[in-house]
Scaffold this motif. Structure first.
Motif, mmCIF file in Angstrom:
data_model
loop_
_atom_site.group_PDB
_atom_site.id
_atom_site.type_symbol
_atom_site.label_atom_id
_atom_site.label_comp_id
_atom_site.label_asym_id
_atom_site.label_seq_id
_atom_site.Cartn_x
_atom_site.Cartn_y
_atom_site.Cartn_z
ATOM 1 N N THR A 135 8.261 32.127 52.422
ATOM 2 C CA THR A 135 9.647 31.682 52.509
ATOM 3 C C THR A 135 10.264 31.616 51.120
ATOM 4 N N LEU A 136 11.298 32.405 50.935
ATOM 5 C CA LEU A 136 12.036 32.382 49.665
ATOM 6 C C LEU A 136 13.085 31.270 49.728
ATOM 7 N N GLU A 137 12.848 30.256 48.936
ATOM 8 C CA GLU A 137 13.799 29.144 48.892
ATOM 9 C C GLU A 137 15.091 29.570 48.201
ATOM 10 N N SER A 138 16.170 28.939 48.544
ATOM 11 C CA SER A 138 17.470 29.280 47.963
ATOM 12 C C SER A 138 17.556 28.811 46.512
ATOM 13 N N LEU A 139 18.216 29.640 45.702
ATOM 14 C CA LEU A 139 18.587 29.231 44.354
ATOM 15 C C LEU A 139 20.001 28.655 44.442
ATOM 16 N N HIS A 140 20.209 27.516 43.842
ATOM 17 C CA HIS A 140 21.461 26.789 44.050
ATOM 18 C C HIS A 140 22.138 26.491 42.726
ATOM 19 N N GLY A 141 23.500 26.545 42.754
ATOM 20 C CA GLY A 141 24.280 26.202 41.578
ATOM 21 C C GLY A 141 25.759 26.178 41.899
ATOM 22 N N PHE A 142 26.555 25.909 40.851
ATOM 23 C CA PHE A 142 28.015 25.909 40.993
ATOM 24 C C PHE A 142 28.574 27.008 40.080
ATOM 25 N N ASP A 186 22.929 37.344 37.272
ATOM 26 C CA ASP A 186 22.304 38.642 37.567
ATOM 27 C C ASP A 186 20.931 38.443 38.213
ATOM 28 N N LEU A 187 20.132 37.512 37.682
ATOM 29 C CA LEU A 187 18.803 37.256 38.249
ATOM 30 C C LEU A 187 18.906 36.665 39.654
ATOM 31 N N MET A 188 19.907 35.822 39.845
ATOM 32 C CA MET A 188 20.139 35.219 41.161
ATOM 33 C C MET A 188 20.472 36.307 42.184
ATOM 34 N N PHE A 189 21.281 37.265 41.750
ATOM 35 C CA PHE A 189 21.683 38.370 42.625
ATOM 36 C C PHE A 189 20.472 39.226 43.006
ATOM 37 N N GLU A 190 19.602 39.575 42.045
ATOM 38 C CA GLU A 190 18.420 40.402 42.320
ATOM 39 C C GLU A 190 17.425 39.649 43.195
ATOM 40 N N TRP A 205 13.882 29.753 36.733
ATOM 41 C CA TRP A 205 15.335 29.861 36.889
ATOM 42 C C TRP A 205 15.967 28.463 36.958
ATOM 43 N N GLU A 206 15.372 27.571 37.719
ATOM 44 C CA GLU A 206 15.921 26.211 37.845
ATOM 45 C C GLU A 206 15.899 25.489 36.493
ATOM 46 N N ASP A 207 14.867 25.718 35.705
ATOM 47 C CA ASP A 207 14.816 25.094 34.378
ATOM 48 C C ASP A 207 15.930 25.622 33.479
ATOM 49 N N ASN A 208 16.215 26.921 33.590
ATOM 50 C CA ASN A 208 17.230 27.521 32.724
ATOM 51 C C ASN A 208 18.648 27.146 33.149
ATOM 52 N N VAL A 209 18.893 26.991 34.447
ATOM 53 C CA VAL A 209 20.239 26.659 34.880
ATOM 54 C C VAL A 209 20.619 25.239 34.437
ATOM 55 N N ASP A 265 -0.378 37.607 44.968
ATOM 56 C CA ASP A 265 0.135 37.744 43.591
ATOM 57 C C ASP A 265 1.655 37.694 43.563
ATOM 58 N N GLU A 266 2.294 38.361 44.526
ATOM 59 C CA GLU A 266 3.755 38.365 44.577
ATOM 60 C C GLU A 266 4.303 36.975 44.870
ATOM 61 N N GLN A 267 3.643 36.266 45.739
ATOM 62 C CA GLN A 267 4.085 34.901 46.063
ATOM 63 C C GLN A 267 3.988 33.987 44.845
ATOM 64 N N GLU A 268 2.867 34.088 44.130
ATOM 65 C CA GLU A 268 2.686 33.237 42.954
ATOM 66 C C GLU A 268 3.715 33.574 41.871
ATOM 67 N N TRP A 269 4.020 34.844 41.739
ATOM 68 C CA TRP A 269 5.003 35.236 40.723
ATOM 69 C C TRP A 269 6.388 34.690 41.088
ATOM 70 N N LEU A 270 6.772 34.781 42.351
ATOM 71 C CA LEU A 270 8.083 34.302 42.780
ATOM 72 C C LEU A 270 8.206 32.782 42.643
ATOM 73 N N LEU A 271 7.134 32.078 42.900
ATOM 74 C CA LEU A 271 7.165 30.631 42.693
ATOM 75 C C LEU A 271 7.406 30.288 41.228
ATOM 76 N N ALA A 272 6.744 31.064 40.337
ATOM 77 C CA ALA A 272 6.956 30.849 38.900
ATOM 78 C C ALA A 272 8.382 31.217 38.506
ATOM 79 N N PHE A 273 8.923 32.256 39.127
ATOM 80 C CA PHE A 273 10.299 32.667 38.827
ATOM 81 C C PHE A 273 11.290 31.584 39.257
#
Length: 298
Positions: free
Chosen positions: A135-142, A284-288, A233-237, A221-229
């Motif tokens: 399950t890909l959780e939503s990235l959230h922001g304003f 851009d990262l949110m879009f991809e 992203w949340e830390d950077n926003v 491997d893909e799941q672990e990478w996406l969790l790290a991503f």
């Protein structure tokens, strides 16, 4: 003139003997006179006739017939041996060329077979890699929305106006509409603070924005990478005013993945930046990230 009688022996009309012998030259000189002066009886002539058979020419035979046979055999053997040697030499050359051609043609086949086998193994490894729904959780922001358009061309024209003013924007296509987004912040208050800091006032609208949520079949491997991503992203926003490329380089490496390749490539293009330029990278990262879900649903 005294003369002794002579006895002449002829064979087939040819004088072969005469008695007594007389000098031929003197005989010739006296013969005429003798015929006239002599009153004696003529000399009796004895003739012996013999039958001569036609002589056949005698062929000259070789003194050494055995030597001639041996030489003939030796010469013939040499000639035959030479001819056979040439033939065998040509046969050997043809056989050698055939073997070389067969070897050279078999090498690429073996190499191709190895390559095919390796490729098959890779495909089998990819196919046998265990995948599960993630399950890909939503990235959230304003976000700072500069406009929304039904035509992409209109959105691009408005984007040029902002770019000419030094404001980086991006166009996000969602549900048949083109959203022109300027920046993003963790909270609405932070987004309002960003708008207030802009020198050139534009008609901007602060809007809550999040990516779609969905399930995607991914490897471990893909799941672990996406969790790290997601965490990165949340830390950077939270500190969108300052984006560090080195910070994103801390993400773990991921094996070749068609699903994540566009997102990974976009991260590699990141540059350390701040302000709206840094926020555009996050958009851009949110879009991809959302495209990963869209591909899974298509």
């Amino acid at each position: 003139m005294d003369k002794k009688k002579q006895i002449i022996i002829k064979e087939n009309g040819k004088v072969i003997k005469q008695y007594p012998k007389q000098n031929i030259n003197s005989s010739k000189r006296e013969s005429a006179a003798t015929l006239h002066e002599s009153d004696d009886d003529p000399i009796k002539t004895f003739e012996r006739k013999s039958v001569l058979t036609e002589a056949t020419p005698h062929k000259k035979t070789s003194k050494n017939p055995l030597l001639k046979s041996i030489l003939t055999a030796v010469v013939s053997a040499i000639l035959i041996g030479g001819i056979l040697s040439v033939i065998m030499f040509q046969v050997l050359i043809d056989v050698k060329d055939g073997i070389n051609n067969q070897d050279s043609s078999s090498v690429p086949s073996a190499t191709q077979a190895d390559n095919d086998k390796e490729k098959t193994n890779e495909d089998n490894s990819a196919n046998t890699a265990e995948t599960s729904n993630f399950t890909l959780e939503s990235l959230h922001g304003f976000v700072l929305q500069a406009g929304v358009f039904s035509e992409k061309k209109n959105a691009e024209n408005w984007a040029k106006n902002f770019s000419n003013s030094g404001l980086p924007v991006m166009i996000w296509n969602r549900d048949g509409q083109y959203f022109l987004l300027l920046g993003i912040a963790e909270t609405k208050a932070q987004a309002e603070s960003i708008v207030s800091q802009l020198d050139d006032k534009h008609d901007l609208y602060i809007k809550e924005w999040e990516t779609k949520q969905g399930n995607v079949g991914l490897t471990k491997d893909e799941q672990e990478w996406l969790l790290a991503f997601q965490q990165k992203w949340e830390d950077n926003v939270k500190q969108s005013y300052n984006i560090s490329k080195d910070n994103w380089a801390e993400l773990p490496k991921v094996n070749s993945s068609d699903k994540l390749e566009p997102l990974v490539n976009r991260i590699e293009q990141l540059k350390s930046d701040s302000g709206l330029k840094g926020q555009k990278y996050l958009l851009d990262l949110m879009f991809e990230y959302e495209k990963v879900i869209n591909k899974a649903g298509s």
